[in-house]
Structure formats: C-alpha cells, structure tokens
Design a protein around this motif. Sequence first.
Motif, PDB file in Angstrom:
ATOM      1  N   ALA A   1     -12.389 -15.662 -67.512  1.00 30.62           N
ATOM      2  CA  ALA A   1     -11.516 -14.564 -67.060  1.00 30.62           C
ATOM      3  C   ALA A   1     -10.809 -13.955 -68.266  1.00 30.62           C
ATOM      4  CB  ALA A   1     -10.484 -15.063 -66.058  1.00 30.62           C
ATOM      5  N   ILE A   2     -10.462 -12.688 -68.104  1.00 29.57           N
ATOM      6  CA  ILE A   2      -9.675 -11.966 -69.122  1.00 29.57           C
ATOM      7  C   ILE A   2      -8.360 -11.538 -68.487  1.00 29.57           C
ATOM      8  CG2 ILE A   2      -9.564  -9.858 -70.520  1.00 29.57           C
ATOM      9  CD1 ILE A   2     -11.579 -11.800 -71.618  1.00 29.57           C
ATOM     10  N   GLY A   3      -7.284 -11.765 -69.170  1.00 28.30           N
ATOM     11  CA  GLY A   3      -5.987 -11.273 -68.704  1.00 28.30           C
ATOM     12  C   GLY A   3      -5.743  -9.902 -69.305  1.00 28.30           C
ATOM     13  N   GLN A   4      -5.976  -8.849 -68.525  1.00 30.37           N
ATOM     14  CA  GLN A   4      -5.772  -7.480 -69.024  1.00 30.37           C
ATOM     15  C   GLN A   4      -4.273  -7.198 -68.985  1.00 30.37           C
ATOM     16  OE1 GLN A   4      -9.098  -4.612 -67.592  1.00 30.37           O
ATOM     17  NE2 GLN A   4      -8.767  -6.009 -65.895  1.00 30.37           N
ATOM     18  N   SER A   5      -3.664  -7.190 -70.148  1.00 29.17           N
ATOM     19  CA  SER A   5      -2.200  -7.064 -70.196  1.00 29.17           C
ATOM     20  C   SER A   5      -1.780  -5.651 -70.538  1.00 29.17           C
ATOM     21  CB  SER A   5      -1.635  -8.009 -71.252  1.00 29.17           C
ATOM     22  OG  SER A   5      -1.850  -9.345 -70.870  1.00 29.17           O
ATOM     23  N   ILE A   6      -0.706  -5.267 -69.919  1.00 24.85           N
ATOM     24  CA  ILE A   6      -0.109  -3.966 -70.205  1.00 24.85           C
ATOM     25  C   ILE A   6       1.377  -4.207 -70.454  1.00 24.85           C
ATOM     26  CG2 ILE A   6       0.528  -1.755 -69.179  1.00 24.85           C
ATOM     27  CD1 ILE A   6      -2.053  -1.780 -67.673  1.00 24.85           C
ATOM     28  N   VAL A   7       1.854  -3.771 -71.584  1.00 22.22           N
ATOM     29  CA  VAL A   7       3.295  -3.848 -71.857  1.00 22.22           C
ATOM     30  C   VAL A   7       3.911  -2.563 -71.331  1.00 22.22           C
ATOM     31  CG1 VAL A   7       5.079  -3.995 -73.626  1.00 22.22           C
ATOM     32  CG2 VAL A   7       2.976  -5.308 -73.863  1.00 22.22           C
ATOM     33  N   LEU A   8       4.782  -2.701 -70.370  1.00 17.20           N
ATOM     34  CA  LEU A   8       5.335  -1.538 -69.669  1.00 17.20           C
ATOM     35  C   LEU A   8       6.510  -0.947 -70.429  1.00 17.20           C
ATOM     36  CD1 LEU A   8       5.528  -3.226 -66.168  1.00 17.20           C
ATOM     37  CD2 LEU A   8       3.693  -1.781 -67.030  1.00 17.20           C
ATOM     38  N   CYS A   9       6.893   0.237 -70.027  1.00 15.48           N
ATOM     39  CA  CYS A   9       8.148   0.838 -70.474  1.00 15.48           C
ATOM     40  C   CYS A   9       9.282  -0.113 -70.091  1.00 15.48           C
ATOM     41  CB  CYS A   9       8.349   2.202 -69.817  1.00 15.48           C
ATOM     42  SG  CYS A   9       7.659   2.332 -68.150  1.00 15.48           S
ATOM     43  N   LYS A  10      10.225  -0.276 -71.019  1.00 17.96           N
ATOM     44  CA  LYS A  10      11.236  -1.328 -70.870  1.00 17.96           C
ATOM     45  C   LYS A  10      12.078  -1.204 -69.614  1.00 17.96           C
ATOM     46  CE  LYS A  10      12.679  -4.344 -73.205  1.00 17.96           C
ATOM     47  NZ  LYS A  10      12.466  -5.789 -73.083  1.00 17.96           N
ATOM     48  N   ASP A  11      12.422  -0.015 -69.224  1.00 22.92           N
ATOM     49  CA  ASP A  11      13.347   0.152 -68.093  1.00 22.92           C
ATOM     50  C   ASP A  11      12.617   0.416 -66.776  1.00 22.92           C
ATOM     51  OD1 ASP A  11      14.285   3.628 -68.930  1.00 22.92           O
ATOM     52  OD2 ASP A  11      12.370   2.562 -68.907  1.00 22.92           O
ATOM     53  N   CYS A  12      11.319   0.216 -66.750  1.00 27.94           N
ATOM     54  CA  CYS A  12      10.543   0.541 -65.544  1.00 27.94           C
ATOM     55  C   CYS A  12      10.550  -0.587 -64.528  1.00 27.94           C
ATOM     56  CB  CYS A  12       9.100   0.868 -65.931  1.00 27.94           C
ATOM     57  SG  CYS A  12       8.947   2.466 -66.745  1.00 27.94           S
ATOM     58  N   PHE A  13      10.299  -0.200 -63.287  1.00 30.13           N
ATOM     59  CA  PHE A  13      10.177  -1.165 -62.192  1.00 30.13           C
ATOM     60  C   PHE A  13       8.711  -1.345 -61.830  1.00 30.13           C
ATOM     61  CE2 PHE A  13      14.535  -1.766 -61.179  1.00 30.13           C
ATOM     62  CZ  PHE A  13      15.195  -0.561 -61.319  1.00 30.13           C
ATOM     63  N   VAL A  14       8.377  -2.590 -61.426  1.00 34.66           N
ATOM     64  CA  VAL A  14       7.036  -2.884 -60.917  1.00 34.66           C
ATOM     65  C   VAL A  14       7.129  -2.935 -59.399  1.00 34.66           C
ATOM     66  CG1 VAL A  14       5.191  -4.607 -60.873  1.00 34.66           C
ATOM     67  CG2 VAL A  14       6.443  -4.187 -62.995  1.00 34.66           C
ATOM     68  N   THR A  15       6.444  -2.008 -58.749  1.00 42.61           N
ATOM     69  CA  THR A  15       6.486  -1.980 -57.276  1.00 42.61           C
ATOM     70  C   THR A  15       5.055  -1.994 -56.772  1.00 42.61           C
ATOM     71  OG1 THR A  15       6.379   0.423 -56.952  1.00 42.61           O
ATOM     72  CG2 THR A  15       8.518  -0.491 -57.519  1.00 42.61           C
ATOM     73  N   ASP A  16       4.915  -1.947 -55.433  1.00 43.34           N
ATOM     74  CA  ASP A  16       3.548  -1.919 -54.890  1.00 43.34           C
ATOM     75  C   ASP A  16       3.457  -0.917 -53.739  1.00 43.34           C
ATOM     76  OD1 ASP A  16       3.898  -5.112 -53.144  1.00 43.34           O
ATOM     77  OD2 ASP A  16       4.637  -3.121 -52.630  1.00 43.34           O
ATOM     78  N   GLN A  17       2.346  -0.942 -53.041  1.00 50.68           N
ATOM     79  CA  GLN A  17       2.047   0.093 -52.045  1.00 50.68           C
ATOM     80  C   GLN A  17       2.958  -0.023 -50.821  1.00 50.68           C
ATOM     81  OE1 GLN A  17       0.163  -2.535 -52.624  1.00 50.68           O
ATOM     82  NE2 GLN A  17      -0.450  -3.434 -50.672  1.00 50.68           N
ATOM     83  N   ILE A  18       3.609  -1.173 -50.633  1.00 48.38           N
ATOM     84  CA  ILE A  18       4.524  -1.268 -49.482  1.00 48.38           C
ATOM     85  C   ILE A  18       5.974  -1.399 -49.960  1.00 48.38           C
ATOM     86  CG2 ILE A  18       2.843  -2.090 -47.776  1.00 48.38           C
ATOM     87  CD1 ILE A  18       3.696  -4.940 -48.374  1.00 48.38           C
ATOM     88  N   LYS A  19       6.232  -0.811 -51.107  1.00 44.34           N
ATOM     89  CA  LYS A  19       7.596  -0.593 -51.613  1.00 44.34           C
ATOM     90  C   LYS A  19       8.342  -1.875 -51.932  1.00 44.34           C
ATOM     91  CE  LYS A  19       8.466   4.030 -50.040  1.00 44.34           C
ATOM     92  NZ  LYS A  19       9.416   4.956 -49.485  1.00 44.34           N
ATOM     93  N   ARG A  20       7.596  -2.907 -52.282  1.00 44.14           N
ATOM     94  CA  ARG A  20       8.273  -4.085 -52.797  1.00 44.14           C
ATOM     95  C   ARG A  20       8.477  -3.867 -54.309  1.00 44.14           C
ATOM     96  NH1 ARG A  20       4.102  -8.343 -50.096  1.00 44.14           N
ATOM     97  NH2 ARG A  20       2.715  -6.886 -51.187  1.00 44.14           N
ATOM     98  N   VAL A  21       9.599  -4.353 -54.821  1.00 42.96           N
ATOM     99  CA  VAL A  21       9.857  -4.269 -56.265  1.00 42.96           C
ATOM    100  C   VAL A  21      10.063  -5.696 -56.773  1.00 42.96           C
ATOM    101  CG1 VAL A  21      12.348  -3.853 -55.926  1.00 42.96           C
ATOM    102  CG2 VAL A  21      11.281  -3.265 -58.093  1.00 42.96           C
ATOM    103  N   TYR A  22       9.466  -6.008 -57.898  1.00 47.45           N
ATOM    104  CA  TYR A  22       9.385  -7.391 -58.341  1.00 47.45           C
ATOM    105  C   TYR A  22      10.303  -7.683 -59.516  1.00 47.45           C
ATOM    106  CZ  TYR A  22       5.381  -7.429 -55.283  1.00 47.45           C
ATOM    107  OH  TYR A  22       4.578  -7.334 -54.170  1.00 47.45           O
ATOM    108  N   PHE A  23      10.943  -8.862 -59.433  1.00 53.52           N
ATOM    109  CA  PHE A  23      11.777  -9.366 -60.524  1.00 53.52           C
ATOM    110  C   PHE A  23      11.429 -10.833 -60.740  1.00 53.52           C
ATOM    111  CE2 PHE A  23      14.590  -5.748 -60.619  1.00 53.52           C
ATOM    112  CZ  PHE A  23      14.581  -5.276 -59.311  1.00 53.52           C
TER     113      PHE A  23
END
Lengths: 604, 256
Positions: free
Chosen positions: B146-168
């Motif tokens: 397996a490969i872990g495709q990593s993305i370093v996000l913008c520092k102040d951004c939120f990670v959410t999904d299609q049903i509006k959950r936001v992750y911490f």
Amino acid sequence: MWNDLLFSSLFFLAPLLVGFNFTKRISIAWSLGGIMFYLLFLTSSIIYHSYFLKYLLYIVFSFSVIHIAYKLSKNNITLAITTFIKKDRWLLGYLALILVLFSITYLGVWKQQTPYPLSLNWDIFEHLTVSNKIAGGLVTLLPSYITDTFTFNGYTTLFHTLLALPKVINNTYDLLGIYWFLEYWHYIILTITSFFLGRKVFNSNQAGLLASLLSGFIFNSSIIYNPLFVLPQTVSALLMIITTYDYLNEEPSTNSLKSLLNLLIPCIAIFMLHFVVGIVAVFILSIIFILKQNIFNISLNKTALLASALASLSFFSNLVGNLIITNREEANYFALNFSEKIGLIFDWYNMLIFLFLIGCVLIIKIGLLNQKILLIAGLIALAISLAPLSYFLKFYVIAGYFVNFIIAAGIMLILNSLPKKTTPFVLFWFGLVLSVMFFFNQNNYKESLYFQGFHSNISFQEIYTAYWLKERYDNALIISDPSTQYILESISGLNSQGGAYMNISTRNSLVKINALNNPMQVRNEISKIKDELNIENNIDYKTLLIVGGRYFAWHNLNYEQKKSFYYNIWRPYKINPDNLTYINFLANNFKIVYQNDELVIFEI
Amino acid sequence: MVTIRNIIYTLILVIIGLISFISVITINSLNSFSQKDYQVKFNQFAAVFYSADLSSEVFKISPLDDYVYTNTSKNHVIPESDFNKAKDITNSFWNKIQVLLFHQSRIIWQAEGKNKVKVTYEMTEQPNSSVKITRKFSNLNPDTYAIGQSIVLCKDCFVTDQIKRVYFNSSDYSQERIRLADSYHLIPILLTDNVLPNDVSRIIIIDTNFNLRFIIPTQPGQQIFYDQKWSLLELKTPVNKRLLETSQIINFKNVE
C-alpha cells in the motif's frame, strides 16, 4: 525616493569622478576610483569619526569636479562633442532608444508589481548588512570580519564600500531604497555597454542595438541573475566587459606593455569585486589580450575550432555525471545535470540558441578580427561555465555576454547578405520576440514571490518593523527564523546570529523553543544563542524574539529543510489563526513590544 | 534583386524568431493549468498547490510525507535523511517539446532519494476544475502492498466530509476551532486514532470562512488518516505489486 534615484548613481559615478582625474578610460577610471575609495575607508577607519569621512568625501568630490571641469575647459569640449555627433548623427538616437526602451522594461515590466523599495533580489540583504556596518564606521578588508552572515569570503568589501557611500554622506539614507535604483542604473549601463561593444566589433549601430537588445532581454533567471540583479559577481562581469570594450577601442599604435598596464588596474578591481568570478574574468581578459596582440602567432580560425571543441566537450561531459566541489550542503543544488542545463538554456534563449551556432560558424568563416577574438573568448568562458562541476554554472555571468554577442553576430552576418532595407524589420522582429521571451521569463521568476498584490521578497510591514526597530534600539540581538532575521538585520542595522546563514546550533535552539511550553526553558534556550563574532557579543544588547508568518512557515518545514542554508521562506506570510495559540503563550510570559499582522516582537 | 539565398536567410531568421515566439507563449500558458483555479509551484522538497492568485497555499505533496507500507513496516517514501534531489521535469527540454507537440496539460515533478527510490508526480489537468495526481514509484521494497498518499493541507483548514462531519484529533484540538465549526453547522468528530470512518466518500476541505478549498473523492479500499498537528491527510491505498502507481482526483469546485 527621488533622492535615492540620484544617490544610487554614486556607486558608479563617484569612482568615475575620482578616476577621471587620472585617466579618460572608463574601466581604469572606475577601477582606480573604486580602489581609492576602498583604501580611503580602510585608512580612515583607524581614525574614524562620524563626520571625518563625510567631509573627506565632500573634499574629494569637490576637487574632482573642479579638476575635471578645468581639464574639459582646456580641451574645448563643445567642439569635441559637436565633431563626435557630426561623425555619427544617429548615435544619440540609438542611445535614446535604448535608454527609453530599457527604462520602460525595468520600471514598467520588471518592477511593475514591485514598487519602491521592495525587492526581488534575495541576496541584497547580506550586502546591505555589510554596507550599513561600513557606513557606521566598521570598515574591514573582508565581510566575514564584521558580520557572521558571511560564512566565507568570496570578495573584499569594495562592493559594499561603494554601496555605503550615500549613507556615509547622509546617515538618514536607507540603503534599501538606494539598492532599488542601483539595479536600474546597472541595467542601463549594461545595455549601453553592450551597445557600444557590439557597435565597435561590428562597426554598425544596428549591431550595437541588437547586442543591447539581447543583453537587456535575456534574463538568466536562475543562478546567474544577469542583467537585472546587482551583485558582486554581476558588477565584476560588467567591469570585465567594459574593460574589453576599452581594450578593443585602443589606438592600434598602443604598445603591448602599455596595453597590459591598462588592463592591470581593472583586473585588480574585477578580482576585488569577486575572487572566483574575478579570476575567470581576468583569465578571459588575458585570452583576449593574447589573441589581440597575436603573441603566439596562432591562427584564429584554428583556435576558434579548438575552443568550440572544448565547449562541446565540457557540455556533453555532463552526460557522464557531475562532480560536487566543496562539502557545503548547498553544493548539491548547484550541480546541474545535462538535462537541467539544456532546460535552462532553453528557458533563457529558446530557439535563438540556434543563432548562436550559426553565429559561431559565420564568425569563423567570414568574421573580422575582433569578432573572432570575442568568439574564442566566449567559447572558452562557455566551456568553463558548462563544466560538470558544482557552482561552475555561476561563471555564466561572464559567458552570457559573449553568447549574446555571438547570437547578435549570427543575425548580423546573415543580415549583411540581405538588402539593407530588411535590417529595421529584422531588428524590430527580434526586439519583439526578445521582449515577449523576457516578459514570460521574468514573470515565471516572480510568481512564487507573490504576496498581497506585490511580487517581492519582503513586505511593507516588514520594512516598517525594521524601521521601528532601528528607531527603538541601539543594540539588540534579533532571534527569529533565518529569513526574518536576515531581512530585519539588513534594514534595521541590528544584529542577528548569522542572518539567513544561521548555524546549526541556533537552528536546533529555534526548533526546541517552538516545542517548549515552559517559559524558563524558552528563556534558557534563547540565552544560548550568541553571535559568532566576539565584537558583537561584547556589547550590551537586548534580546528580541520575533515570531510571525515566516517564522511559523519555517517551523512547518521538516528538519532537513530547517537545517538547510539553501532553503528559505522567500516571501512574506501573514500570521494565521493557528499561530495565535503559541503567540498567546509567549505573550503571557514575555513582553510584547511591537506587533502587526505579520510579526510580533517579544523582548526577552 | 531577390535571390534564393536572400529568401533562405530571411526565412531562417523569421522561422527561428517565430518558433521562439510561439513556443514561449504556448509553454508558459500551459505551465499553470488553464482553468486558473490553482497554480502549481515547486520547491526543493514538495510540489505546492496555490490559489489562483498565489496568495495562499492550498496543499502540498512530497515524498517526505507519502508513506510506503510493507508487511513489516510503514516508512516515508523517501526519508528525510535520504532525500537527495528533486527536479521539475515540466521545464525540462523534453517535456516542453512533448507539451508543444501534443498539447498535453501536464506538470511533472520527480524526486529521488539516496536509497535509489524514485517517485514521479504527474499532475494532469481534468475537466470541471480538477487535477489528477498520479504517483509513479520505482525501486520500492518488493513487499510494498500500500501507498499512503499524503497531502499537507492549508494550516487553518477544516477536514469535513459529504455529511458535514468535521474531524479533529482528540489529542490536539482547540475549543475555538470547534466553536467555529459548530457555527457552520458542522458536526465535530474527535478521532482517537486519527482514522476517518469507512463511510467517507468525499473529503471536503474548507477554510475558516467556510470557503471550499478542494474535494477528494475517496476510492474503495482506502483508509484515511488525519494528523491535525501536521495538517497531514493520508489516503492509504492498496497497490498492485507489478504496477506501483496510485492516482487521485482533486476537485477545486463542488461538482456532484
């Protein structure tokens, strides 16, 4: 701002003014004047007083102006100028065209979104640091003696002495603004010098214009940075070209010994401006001298073929591999392979590089003496700069001039076979092509430096911060990420440990500080950071920790990047909300003395 | 009198100038993708995606952040200590010729390590403001699954999904950010082991002003990790041992 336009010209005019007392040759006059200023500063530093050097300069300038005016009046200068103009009525027109064209290019294109006094040249800050110290009375032979921003000495402080002149005359002048205009003067002088050399070698104003267009519009946007950046190496190379022009313009009756002596002083100045580039520049000048004097009675055509073989061998040997010279960490990044070198050449010249090949062939077949001499010198310079050794591409700062001349030769020698009516169209056509190439090339360079509507290595907020620091503190040690302290040190005149070249120990301390949540530990770690020069550590100073957008951007890098001299945060950043937690921690334990939306300064 | 030689010489000058003129315009207009929703730049260690006006960093990718999974270990594709050199092949002579001839909107960046591992990142323009990022690996451990495709996000951004959950991350979050997310009617989820739920079909990255930055559709079989401290989003993707290559689509606009 307009004072800076005037006083920035002192870098070029002041040595000329002094040197013209002794000689009419520009290369010797500037070199002699520059060296005299350098020695004057060195000797006066022994008995330096804040007003002594300033008044000494006033005396030197006044004497020079009076002496030159007297000499001009004796020689009936009006008659000389009118005779000169009558001889070539179009010359002033060409010079005016070059002046207007490249002024518009510099101010309207290159600096379009980089208003005064913002900068696109990262290296200026270390030179400003040295020049500020010289203007403050701390004069020295070599830059590393007065600042640990320089970890090795690639040149004397001749460049910095001349840069410091406006500030010695008036210590309210900010050299950042001076530098902004200095690069304009350098650009204009370079394009005009190329015109005169092209005109001399091809005996045609059109050839001169073509050479000027190539020199002005071919931007070596990586590693070399000619013609837009003023650096010790670019000034050294420019002086070499001016010396070449003076030498080729000598009276044919000048004897060899006198010719050699005429080259001596410029060679010394070229070397003092940059040791390594200077050695190669002097070597190239010696090649030109040997060929012109025909010392070894060799066939120029055979020499040209040999030189082209050498250049080809040097270039294609990159296919085998690269040799890394020195164990400096950045050496790996200055070792470009074959594909990368072709990529750069293509970026700068695009298909015009084929005209270089055509120019080589045509010069060998039908070129005149001076054209062949420049071809041979250029091919040897090219062989050196394309060699598969790290850092050697930096010598392209010399070779680039000759490549441009050979391309101009390729076009001119083809044009000579065409009806004269086609010449203006061809000149216009290549002017258009070159200007478009220049536009995109310089745009590509600037893009990554975009910040809040400007292209710049620094922001106005950072400049204002530096001015505030200068007003508020006489002595302070700035501690921040390498880029922030490098910039603030150069403009404020305060000290930092190494600027952008901070040592590994300081980098490790900064990494530790960012991970600590105990203020005593933060204070202890900061106290370990000391300047590498004892003269700086023996002064009483405040310690300022400066955090901000760049600082946090630097901390987001991985450890390898943080250790690297080669990697910096090249443009400004704003503080973002995620940084506030750490800033609040510092604010609860240390005194905030200044803040804006890019930087916060804590007094420790 | 016009001779054949005159014509040939004139043509040489005109053609060389014309080719230079056209190629410099064409290549430079293709260096940043034409939709202008983003621009890609390279530093020595990463390929960085910026907003169209280059005012902010959206995300970056680097072999120093990507992972390689074998049966016994999880390591960075090129560890920091092994990093040798990276180069932007987009601007290499050969790629520019290909771009000119085949008009491909493609940016290629290649990195190699002292451990001989080489990874090529190909970024290809897609319709509807999207980019496809393909990672091609060579000289990896043969046991890689397996490969872990990593993305370093913008520092102040939120990670959410299609049903509006936001992750911490439960180990690293701030009340201010949770309150801000709540004000946008997002459902805060605290991750105890950095793993997002299996039912995430779209990862939606938004900034603190609730502006969309980009969307990553997930693929079957992927496991998604989020390390808030490093702003690192990793999509662990199974690979075929014969074809060590992964790809992902990044949408800069919301296209359902």
